[in-house]
Write a protein that holds these residues in place. Structure first.
Motif, PDB file in Angstrom:
ATOM      1  N   GLN A  51      97.184 128.911 -95.662  1.00  0.00           N
ATOM      2  CA  GLN A  51      96.020 128.061 -95.444  1.00  0.00           C
ATOM      3  C   GLN A  51      96.411 126.583 -95.488  1.00  0.00           C
ATOM      4  O   GLN A  51      95.941 125.782 -94.680  1.00  0.00           O
ATOM      5  N   GLU A  52      97.279 126.227 -96.452  1.00  0.00           N
ATOM      6  CA  GLU A  52      97.745 124.841 -96.535  1.00  0.00           C
ATOM      7  C   GLU A  52      98.553 124.474 -95.289  1.00  0.00           C
ATOM      8  O   GLU A  52      98.415 123.376 -94.744  1.00  0.00           O
ATOM      9  N   GLU A  53      99.387 125.402 -94.832  1.00  0.00           N
ATOM     10  CA  GLU A  53     100.183 125.143 -93.628  1.00  0.00           C
ATOM     11  C   GLU A  53      99.291 125.037 -92.394  1.00  0.00           C
ATOM     12  O   GLU A  53      99.541 124.215 -91.515  1.00  0.00           O
ATOM     13  N   GLU A  54      98.226 125.873 -92.337  1.00  0.00           N
ATOM     14  CA  GLU A  54      97.270 125.759 -91.235  1.00  0.00           C
ATOM     15  C   GLU A  54      96.632 124.378 -91.232  1.00  0.00           C
ATOM     16  O   GLU A  54      96.510 123.732 -90.184  1.00  0.00           O
ATOM     17  N   GLU A  55      96.237 123.924 -92.408  1.00  0.00           N
ATOM     18  CA  GLU A  55      95.600 122.614 -92.524  1.00  0.00           C
ATOM     19  C   GLU A  55      96.581 121.510 -92.147  1.00  0.00           C
ATOM     20  O   GLU A  55      96.223 120.575 -91.425  1.00  0.00           O
ATOM     21  N   GLN A  56      97.828 121.626 -92.635  1.00  0.00           N
ATOM     22  CA  GLN A  56      98.846 120.629 -92.295  1.00  0.00           C
ATOM     23  C   GLN A  56      99.125 120.628 -90.793  1.00  0.00           C
ATOM     24  O   GLN A  56      99.273 119.572 -90.184  1.00  0.00           O
ATOM     25  N   THR A  57      99.182 121.838 -90.217  1.00  0.00           N
ATOM     26  CA  THR A  57      99.422 121.949 -88.776  1.00  0.00           C
ATOM     27  C   THR A  57      98.280 121.311 -88.001  1.00  0.00           C
ATOM     28  O   THR A  57      98.503 120.576 -87.034  1.00  0.00           O
ATOM     29  N   GLU A  58      97.060 121.597 -88.421  1.00  0.00           N
ATOM     30  CA  GLU A  58      95.890 121.008 -87.771  1.00  0.00           C
ATOM     31  C   GLU A  58      95.941 119.488 -87.867  1.00  0.00           C
ATOM     32  O   GLU A  58      95.736 118.784 -86.871  1.00  0.00           O
ATOM     33  N   ASN A  59      96.231 118.965 -89.070  1.00  0.00           N
ATOM     34  CA  ASN A  59      96.291 117.518 -89.278  1.00  0.00           C
ATOM     35  C   ASN A  59      97.428 116.886 -88.488  1.00  0.00           C
ATOM     36  O   ASN A  59      97.246 115.850 -87.842  1.00  0.00           O
ATOM     37  N   SER A  60      98.609 117.511 -88.550  1.00  0.00           N
ATOM     38  CA  SER A  60      99.750 116.919 -87.845  1.00  0.00           C
ATOM     39  C   SER A  60      99.540 117.000 -86.338  1.00  0.00           C
ATOM     40  O   SER A  60      99.917 116.093 -85.601  1.00  0.00           O
ATOM     41  N   GLY A  61      98.911 118.083 -85.856  1.00  0.00           N
ATOM     42  CA  GLY A  61      98.593 118.185 -84.434  1.00  0.00           C
ATOM     43  C   GLY A  61      97.626 117.102 -84.005  1.00  0.00           C
ATOM     44  O   GLY A  61      97.811 116.454 -82.964  1.00  0.00           O
ATOM     45  N   ARG A  62      96.599 116.885 -84.818  1.00  0.00           N
ATOM     46  CA  ARG A  62      95.610 115.845 -84.521  1.00  0.00           C
ATOM     47  C   ARG A  62      96.281 114.464 -84.548  1.00  0.00           C
ATOM     48  O   ARG A  62      96.051 113.628 -83.671  1.00  0.00           O
ATOM     49  N   ASP A  63      97.130 114.235 -85.567  1.00  0.00           N
ATOM     50  CA  ASP A  63      97.849 112.954 -85.659  1.00  0.00           C
ATOM     51  C   ASP A  63      98.756 112.747 -84.449  1.00  0.00           C
ATOM     52  O   ASP A  63      98.836 111.638 -83.904  1.00  0.00           O
ATOM     53  N   ALA A  64      99.441 113.828 -84.034  1.00  0.00           N
ATOM     54  CA  ALA A  64     100.325 113.726 -82.872  1.00  0.00           C
ATOM     55  C   ALA A  64      99.526 113.415 -81.610  1.00  0.00           C
ATOM     56  O   ALA A  64      99.943 112.592 -80.781  1.00  0.00           O
ATOM     57  N   GLU A  65      98.372 114.064 -81.450  1.00  0.00           N
ATOM     58  CA  GLU A  65      97.523 113.791 -80.283  1.00  0.00           C
ATOM     59  C   GLU A  65      97.036 112.342 -80.306  1.00  0.00           C
ATOM     60  O   GLU A  65      97.016 111.681 -79.264  1.00  0.00           O
ATOM     61  N   ASP A  66      96.640 111.850 -81.484  1.00  0.00           N
ATOM     62  CA  ASP A  66      96.192 110.460 -81.604  1.00  0.00           C
ATOM     63  C   ASP A  66      97.331 109.502 -81.254  1.00  0.00           C
ATOM     64  O   ASP A  66      97.125 108.514 -80.543  1.00  0.00           O
ATOM     65  N   MET A  67      98.536 109.804 -81.756  1.00  0.00           N
ATOM     66  CA  MET A  67      99.702 108.968 -81.470  1.00  0.00           C
ATOM     67  C   MET A  67      99.995 108.984 -79.972  1.00  0.00           C
ATOM     68  O   MET A  67     100.272 107.947 -79.371  1.00  0.00           O
ATOM     69  N   LEU A  68      99.904 110.171 -79.355  1.00  0.00           N
ATOM     70  CA  LEU A  68     100.158 110.260 -77.917  1.00  0.00           C
ATOM     71  C   LEU A  68      99.108 109.494 -77.121  1.00  0.00           C
ATOM     72  O   LEU A  68      99.415 108.889 -76.094  1.00  0.00           O
ATOM     73  N   GLU A  69      97.875 109.519 -77.582  1.00  0.00           N
ATOM     74  CA  GLU A  69      96.813 108.771 -76.895  1.00  0.00           C
ATOM     75  C   GLU A  69      97.113 107.276 -76.935  1.00  0.00           C
ATOM     76  O   GLU A  69      96.951 106.573 -75.935  1.00  0.00           O
ATOM     77  N   VAL A  70      97.576 106.787 -78.091  1.00  0.00           N
ATOM     78  CA  VAL A  70      97.944 105.370 -78.211  1.00  0.00           C
ATOM     79  C   VAL A  70      99.099 105.064 -77.253  1.00  0.00           C
ATOM     80  O   VAL A  70      99.083 104.070 -76.526  1.00  0.00           O
TER      81      VAL A  70
END
Length: 193
Positions: A51-70
Motif C-alpha cells: 500500500q505504501e509503495e502504491e501510494e509512493q508510485t502514485e505520488n512519484s508518477g504524479r510528480d513525474a507528470e507535473d515535471m514533464l508538463e513543466v
C-alpha cells in the motif's frame, strides 16, 4: 462421531471421551494459532508495504507528470522562440531586400521618365520645320540626351530570390531532434519489477 457410536454400539472404532477429544482438538488448534497469527502479521506487514509503495508510485508518477508538463512548456516555449527568431531573421532580410528593390525601382522609374521626356523632346525637335528654332534648341537637347545615355550603364543589383535554406535546415533540425527523442521514448525498455 458416527451415528452408530452415538447409539452405544461401537464397531471396531477407537473411541475417546468427548471431553478428552474436545481438549485434545483444542490443543491442536491452539498449536496452530501462533502460526496463523504470525502469518497474518507477516501478510499485514507486506500488505502495508504494498500500500505504501502504491501510494509512493502514485505520488512519484504524479510528480513525474507535473515535471514533464513543466518541461513540455519549456520545450514549446523554446521551439516557439526559435521559430519566431527565424521568422524575424527572414522578415528582416526580406524587408532589406524589398527596400533595395524599391530604391532600384524608383531609380529606374525616374530614368524611364527622363527617357520618355527625352524621346518626346526628340520627336518634337524632329518635327520642327523651322531651322533657326531647331538649331537654337539642338545644343541643349543634345546635352540632355548625352546625360540620359548614362542610364544604360547603370547596373542594378541582381534580382536573386532570397535563400532561406539556413532557416529551413534549422527548423528541420528541431523536428528531427523531437522525432528522435520520441522514437527513443517509444523504444521497448527493460521491465521494472
Amino acid at each position: 462421531m458416527c451415528v452408530t457410536c452415538t447409539g452405544g454400539q461401537h464397531q471396531n472404532h477407537n473411541i475417546i471421551g468427548v471431553e478428552f477429544a474436545h481438549t485434545e482438538l483444542k490443543g491442536v488448534l491452539a498449536a496452530k494459532y501462533p502460526h496463523v497469527s504470525q502469518s497474518m502479521q507477516s501478510i499485514a506487514s507486506q500488505l502495508q508495504q504494498v500500500q505504501e509503495e502504491e501510494e509512493q508510485t502514485e505520488n512519484s508518477g504524479r510528480d513525474a507528470e507535473d515535471m514533464l508538463e513543466v518541461k513540455r512548456r519549456k520545450v514549446c516555449q523554446f521551439v516557439n522562440e526559435s521559430l519566431d527568431l527565424m521568422k524575424n531573421q527572414i522578415n528582416k532580410r526580406k524587408m532589406e531586400k524589398l527596400s533595395l528593390l524599391g530604391k532600384q525601382r524608383e531609380k529606374l522609374e525616374q530614368q524611364m521618365e527622363s527617357l520618355r521626356q527625352g524621346k518626346s523632346a526628340i520627336e518634337t525637335a524632329l518635327q520642327d520645320l523651322e531651322a533657326v528654332s531647331f538649331l537654337q534648341g539642338f545644343k541643349d537637347l543634345l546635352k540632355r540626351l548625352e546625360a540620359m545615355s548614362d542610364f544604360t550603364f547603370v547596373k542594378t543589383a541582381p534580382l536573386n530570390a532570397l535563400n532561406f535554406s539556413k532557416e529551413e535546415i534549422n527548423s528541420d533540425v528541431l523536428i528531427k531532434l523531437n522525432k528522435n527523442f520520441l522514437e527513443k521514448i517509444q523504444s521497448p525498455r527493460r521491465r521494472v519489477g
